[in-house]
Write an enzyme that holds these catalytic residues in place. Structure first.
Site, PDB file in Angstrom:
ATOM      1  N   PRO A 299      47.420  42.257  18.221  1.00 47.65           N
ATOM      2  CA  PRO A 299      48.595  42.170  19.091  1.00 47.65           C
ATOM      3  C   PRO A 299      48.577  43.244  20.164  1.00 47.65           C
ATOM      4  O   PRO A 299      48.156  44.373  19.930  1.00 47.65           O
ATOM      5  CB  PRO A 299      49.761  42.386  18.118  1.00 47.65           C
ATOM      6  CG  PRO A 299      49.172  43.242  17.034  1.00 47.65           C
ATOM      7  CD  PRO A 299      47.735  42.811  16.898  1.00 47.65           C
ATOM      8  N   GLY A 300      49.030  42.888  21.349  1.00 43.52           N
ATOM      9  CA  GLY A 300      49.160  43.850  22.436  1.00 43.52           C
ATOM     10  C   GLY A 300      50.525  43.740  23.076  1.00 43.52           C
ATOM     11  O   GLY A 300      51.364  44.617  22.960  1.00 43.52           O
ATOM     12  N   ARG A 338      52.233  40.167  37.458  1.00 42.95           N
ATOM     13  CA  ARG A 338      52.365  38.931  36.679  1.00 42.95           C
ATOM     14  C   ARG A 338      53.136  37.816  37.396  1.00 42.95           C
ATOM     15  O   ARG A 338      52.737  36.657  37.305  1.00 42.95           O
ATOM     16  CB  ARG A 338      52.994  39.223  35.319  1.00 42.95           C
ATOM     17  CG  ARG A 338      52.111  40.094  34.418  1.00 42.95           C
ATOM     18  CD  ARG A 338      52.716  40.272  33.023  1.00 42.95           C
ATOM     19  NE  ARG A 338      52.705  39.024  32.288  1.00 42.95           N
ATOM     20  CZ  ARG A 338      53.785  38.323  31.992  1.00 42.95           C
ATOM     21  NH1 ARG A 338      54.994  38.728  32.384  1.00 42.95           N
ATOM     22  NH2 ARG A 338      53.688  37.195  31.327  1.00 42.95           N
ATOM     23  N   TYR A 342      50.828  34.719  37.542  1.00 48.06           N
ATOM     24  CA  TYR A 342      51.113  33.690  36.542  1.00 48.06           C
ATOM     25  C   TYR A 342      52.427  32.946  36.757  1.00 48.06           C
ATOM     26  O   TYR A 342      52.760  32.064  35.968  1.00 48.06           O
ATOM     27  CB  TYR A 342      51.199  34.320  35.142  1.00 48.06           C
ATOM     28  CG  TYR A 342      49.991  35.064  34.671  1.00 48.06           C
ATOM     29  CD1 TYR A 342      48.705  34.555  34.830  1.00 48.06           C
ATOM     30  CD2 TYR A 342      50.124  36.284  34.024  1.00 48.06           C
ATOM     31  CE1 TYR A 342      47.598  35.243  34.377  1.00 48.06           C
ATOM     32  CE2 TYR A 342      49.026  36.988  33.558  1.00 48.06           C
ATOM     33  CZ  TYR A 342      47.755  36.456  33.741  1.00 48.06           C
ATOM     34  OH  TYR A 342      46.675  37.145  33.275  1.00 48.06           O
ATOM     35  N   CYS A 369      52.829  43.788  51.953  1.00 49.27           N
ATOM     36  CA  CYS A 369      52.676  42.872  53.090  1.00 49.27           C
ATOM     37  C   CYS A 369      52.197  41.503  52.618  1.00 49.27           C
ATOM     38  O   CYS A 369      51.129  41.026  53.022  1.00 49.27           O
ATOM     39  CB  CYS A 369      51.712  43.469  54.114  1.00 49.27           C
ATOM     40  SG  CYS A 369      52.297  45.015  54.812  1.00 49.27           S
TER      41      CYS A 369
END
EC number: 4.1.1.20
Length: 472
Positions: A299-300, A338, A342, A369
């Site tokens: 797990p992270g 993220r 994603y 930018c």
């Protein structure tokens, strides 16, 4: 717009989306005080005043508790912290102190773990394209095992063992079980079409297992698989575990590692399995598939994500009549990639009034930018939001700092751990001077101010300046 001017913009009717930020998204020790929100016994406003913004703040007590919950669920020696989610020497040391192995995926992560004092035999090396330098370091140091990802990597290990007399290394084979899970295609890693691992289809994984088992350079201790990330249904993780367990049952070695992938709640209303539920489903699935050896996990995100939040300062509020309101902060995609990468979703709130309703709708953006520099596409915010406000996005403890960049030459933020009323800087804020440290030509400081671009060095190394600014 004056510093005390309010945002204006569209205010939505009362709804659950307009409610105060869900307490379930905040760090474990978060508490509302008259002065605002505190974490680890420290006011967020005080942290911002002392350490500046953007700023990553981690609840150390929650990090430690999550580590303990994982070990309790899967057993000592069976949990490796996936350091790609968030790594610094303080985090590596914390995970080790709480009984976790360290899962690293590059030479840099390996160096950070070793530099933190983690013994090599408590470190696992991952990576889909490990070069000889990374393998050499791992084999020389004596890491717990290397997760082998390709036939080319098998070749490299054998060459290092034969030509440089490096020690025999324990390995696990990473396989692609043909089962993919995750919230986004880019983080579904267990399918047949993946850059990771040996495919079960066509006998590729079986050939790799025979090769490793017969090699004088390796000791095959088992099989590894990882089906994806940000998985909110433990049954999907169990299905992936069962698929690889059926293969592992016929391979030498007594260790099966089923990776990580357990998701977290980023928005109100999301339900997340516990470590205990994940463990129960995985153990039942692998037993049903014929596996009776050890089961490990990595797990992270589920360790680090909710423990961390990011503090920003609001710098610009731009209301476009009939279109939308933009709220710009002093960070963005350089500290949270993220959303752009994603399409990930977050929430936001004001630490000065964490229980305030959030009827205002605005696009929360960074200062880069790029039109795609969006932190929250339609953020729910308090109606009295104003320039200079401190703003927080919760659940940013995983893949925020880890993916941080210097785009537009922004220095990366500092990282602070808070616990028992005290704060400590575990990663200092980069400075603009830091941004020049790797430039081969060095800073142009010797030229002094007022020199036009185009200054060059003479053959003897002296700086030859172009004509001064402001001259004809």
């Amino acid at each position: 717009m004056a510093a005390n001017q309010r945002a204006g913009g569209t205010v939505s009717p009362a709804s659950s989306a307009s409610s105060p930020v869900d307490a379930g998204l905040l760090p474990l020790t978060a508490e509302v005080r008259p002065e605002g929100l505190a974490v680890g016994g420290v006011l967020l406003a005080d942290l911002a005043r002392c350490h500046g913004t953007p700023l990553f703040v981690y609840d150390e007590e929650q990090l430690r508790q999550r580590c303990r919950e994982a070990v309790a669920a899967f057993g000592p020696g069976n949990v490796a912290y996936a350091s790609k989610a968030f790594l610094c020497t303080a985090m590596a040391r914390l995970a080790h102190e709480e009984g976790l192995l360290l899962d690293v995926a590059s030479g840099g992560e390996l160096r950070a773990a070793l530099g933190a004092g983690v013994p090599a035999d408590r470190i696992v090396l991952h990576g889909s394209n490990k070069d000889e330098a990374e393998l050499r370091t791992a084999m020389s140091a004596g890491v717990r095992h290397v997760v082998v990802d390709s036939f080319d990597e098998l070749d490299r290990i054998e060459r290092l063992h034969a030509e440089e007399r490096l020690p025999v290394v324990r390995v696990q084979l990473r396989v692609a079980p043909g089962v993919a899970a995750g919230a986004h295609e880019a983080i579904r890693t267990g399918g047949s079409d993946s850059k990771f691992g040996f495919g079960l289809a066509g006998g590729t994984a079986e050939r790799a297992a025979r090769r490793a088992a017969d090699s004088p350079a390796m000791l095959l201790e088992g099989v590894h698989a990882h089906v994806g990330s940000q998985v909110l249904d433990a049954r999907e993780l169990a299905a992936g575990a069962a698929a690889v367990a059926r293969f592992a049952a016929g391979v030498p070695g007594r260790r099966l590692t089923v990776g990580g992938g357990l998701g977290v709640a980023y928005e109100a209303g999301q339900s997340v399995p516990s470590f205990a539920d994940w463990a129960a489903r995985v153990h039942a699935a692998v037993r049903g598939a014929g596996w009776d050896g050890q089961v490990g996990v990595e797990p992270g995100r589920s360790i680090a994500a909710r423990a961390g939040l990011t503090l920003y300062r609001v710098g610009t509020i731009k209301r476009i009549e009939g279109v939308r309101t933009y709220v710009s902060v002093d960070g963005g995609m350089s500290d949270n990639l993220r959303p752009a990468l994603y399409g990930s979703r977050y929430e936001a709130f004001l630490p000065r009034s964490p229980r305030a309703d959030r009827p205002l709708r605005a696009r929360l953006v960074g200062k880069h930018c790029e039109s795609g520099d969006v932190i929250i596409d339609e953020a729910a915010l308090p109606a009295d939001l104003r320039v200079s406000d401190l703003l927080a996005t919760p659940v940013t403890g995983a893949y925020g700092y880890a993916m941080a960049s210097n785009y537009n030459k922004l220095p990366r933020p500092a990282v602070v751990f808070v616990r028992d009323g005290a704060a400590r800087v575990v990663v200092r804020r980069e400075t603009e001077e830091d941004l020049l440290r790797l430039d081969a030509d060095g800073p142009a400081g010797p030229a002094g101010p007022g020199v036009l671009p185009g200054a060059r060095r003479s053959g003897g190394g002296d700086l030859v300046a172009a004509r001064p600014l402001g001259t004809a």
